[in-house]
Design a protein around this motif. Structure first.
Motif, PDB file in Angstrom:
ATOM      1  N   SER A  60       0.921  -0.850   0.023  1.00 35.64           N
ATOM      2  CA  SER A  60       0.104  -0.479   0.452  1.00 35.64           C
ATOM      3  C   SER A  60       0.963   1.142   0.093  1.00 35.64           C
ATOM      4  O   SER A  60       1.989   1.352   0.854  1.00 35.64           O
ATOM      5  CB  SER A  60      -0.862   0.054   1.171  1.00 35.64           C
ATOM      6  OG  SER A  60      -1.435  -1.153   1.210  1.00 35.64           O
ATOM      7  N   THR A  83       3.244   3.163   3.148  1.00 33.07           N
ATOM      8  CA  THR A  83       3.244   2.211   5.089  1.00 33.07           C
ATOM      9  C   THR A  83       4.748   1.968   4.873  1.00 33.07           C
ATOM     10  O   THR A  83       5.247   2.445   3.382  1.00 33.07           O
ATOM     11  CB  THR A  83       2.089   1.680   4.469  1.00 33.07           C
ATOM     12  OG1 THR A  83       2.934   0.768   3.475  1.00 33.07           O
ATOM     13  CG2 THR A  83       1.211   1.539   4.139  1.00 33.07           C
ATOM     14  N   GLY A 121       2.091  -4.219   5.897  1.00 31.18           N
ATOM     15  CA  GLY A 121       2.018  -2.232   5.689  1.00 31.18           C
ATOM     16  C   GLY A 121       2.001  -1.918   7.233  1.00 31.18           C
ATOM     17  O   GLY A 121       1.211  -2.051   8.071  1.00 31.18           O
ATOM     18  N   ARG A 158       1.094   2.170   9.318  1.00 26.78           N
ATOM     19  CA  ARG A 158       0.855   3.767   9.387  1.00 26.78           C
ATOM     20  C   ARG A 158       0.002   4.116  10.779  1.00 26.78           C
ATOM     21  O   ARG A 158      -0.188   3.450  11.674  1.00 26.78           O
ATOM     22  CB  ARG A 158      -0.862   4.216   7.934  1.00 26.78           C
ATOM     23  CG  ARG A 158      -1.021   3.492   6.560  1.00 26.78           C
ATOM     24  CD  ARG A 158      -1.773   4.523   5.803  1.00 26.78           C
ATOM     25  NE  ARG A 158      -1.715   3.743   4.542  1.00 26.78           N
ATOM     26  CZ  ARG A 158      -2.446   3.483   4.240  1.00 26.78           C
ATOM     27  NH1 ARG A 158      -3.280   2.451   4.621  1.00 26.78           N
ATOM     28  NH2 ARG A 158      -2.244   2.997   3.085  1.00 26.78           N
TER      29      ARG A 158
END
Length: 364
Positions: free
Chosen positions: A286, A289, A335, A337
């Motif tokens: 993604s 990320t 990933g 965030r």
């Protein structure tokens, strides 16, 4: 209802300074949790309030009336302060209603005060039972009812849920909170359980080495801890090296918004604090990320905690709340965030003597 005010209280046992200039105000009708590790002085503070220990310095006031100082002290029996101990300490030869009514005068007994407070703690119909016929949780409810029965201005709770299992502890916390609220009691809860303090209290006072390090609403103490030690003690913490530039900082998880812990936090190298719930997962491909590898997974049913390692070796932790989601397995790549604002501290501040704040990643 009555305000409890503690001003500059000191207490030593020989060379051991148990309390060092403790200041704390408990507003009328509020519940304040004194949270700290074993040996920090919180039980000594409770004993000083109750009158079981004499002060070396400072004063204690209830509703504007001084009840303790090094020069004059009100005896415990005249303070009208009730204490709920770690174990109920009920009279084994007395029925529940007689345990509750033990300290009541004749008029209060006739008015049915004992039955009223038993109803408050959810024990209607248990009046005639003997203590040994009650579960541990029911015995603690009786102890709370007995404390509330004479309508004391202040109720002290000394880790009253310690001996109970987790599910019963959560239920009893809520029932005791409701009983205190309904009766309008001012209360001080001493605990080393972070969840207990954060979920029950109007304010949390974090104690370390005989001092109140920070006090305030639970949300403030959790989100804006005064120092790294407090951050690690009140909840899981993710620490990242960073370079601060104004209200942003560059970290191994990318650029994040930061709030300085104080005006002394410099521009340049800092350490930033994130909570595991601020780190969310996405497919490793993604955009936006940072890729990490799962090195440990702790599944709790209602959530899961993941220990992860970034490609540069930085350890982080993430909490997953979705009960329908299957947490990634150890060795999977994900990933990451960051959501929300981080807290920035000077790079030389370390959470000395703090409990482990992120799940330790095994060496690979």
């Amino acid at each position: 209802m009555a305000e409890l005010r503690i001003v500059g209280v000191r207490k030593a046992y020989g060379r051991v300074q148990a309390l060092s200039r403790v200041d704390l105000t408990v507003p009328s009708g509020a519940l304040v949790a004194v949270l700290g590790p074993s040996g920090c002085g919180k039980s000594t503070l409770l004993r000083c309030i109750a009158g079981f220990e004499a002060l070396d310095a400072g004063e204690i006031h209830v509703d504007g009336r001084r009840i303790a100082s090094p020069y004059a002290t009100t005896p415990p029996e005249r303070r009208r302060i009730a204490m709920v101990p770690q174990e109920g300490a009920l009279f084994p030869h007395l029925a529940v209603v007689d345990n509750v009514a033990y300290g009541l005068d004749r008029s209060a007994r006739k008015a049915g005060r004992a039955a009223a407070v038993l109803d408050l703690v959810g024990l209607t119909g248990f009046q005639d039972r003997m203590p040994h016929h009650l579960s541990g949780g029911q015995q603690q409810r009786v102890a709370v009812a007995r404390a509330l029965a004479p309508r004391p201005p202040v109720v002290l709770l000394d880790e009253p849920f310690n001996a109970l299992d987790a599910a019963l502890r959560a239920e009893l916390r809520w029932d005791v909170w409701q009983a205190l609220r309904t009766d309008g009691a001012t209360a001080v809860l001493v605990t080393h359980d972070q969840a207990e303090a954060l979920s029950m209290a109007d304010e949390v006072a974090v104690m370390r080495d005989g001092k109140i390090i920070q006090s305030g609403p639970p949300e403030l103490v959790y989100r804006c801890p005064a120092d790294p030690w407090v951050a690690g003690f009140v909840g899981e913490a993710v620490w990242l090296p960073a370079v601060r530039d104004g209200d942003r900082a560059r970290t191994p998880l990318g650029t994040v918004w930061v709030t300085p812990a104080d005006e002394g936090v410099p521009t340049g190298p800092v350490r930033v604090l994130l909570r595991p719930e601020q780190i969310t997962l996405a497919p490793p491909s993604s955009p936006g990320t940072v890729v990490a590898t799962v090195v440990r997974r702790d599944f709790y049913g209602h959530d899961a905690m993941l220990a992860l390692r970034l490609n540069d070796g930085t350890p982080v932790a993430a909490r997953i709340f979705d009960p329908a989601a299957v947490p990634p397995a150890v060795g999977d790549e994900v990933g990451l965030r960051v959501h929300g604002t981080a807290r920035a501290f000077p790079p030389n501040e370390h959470p000395d003597h703090a409990p482990p704040s992120t799940p330790s990643a095994p060496d690979t």
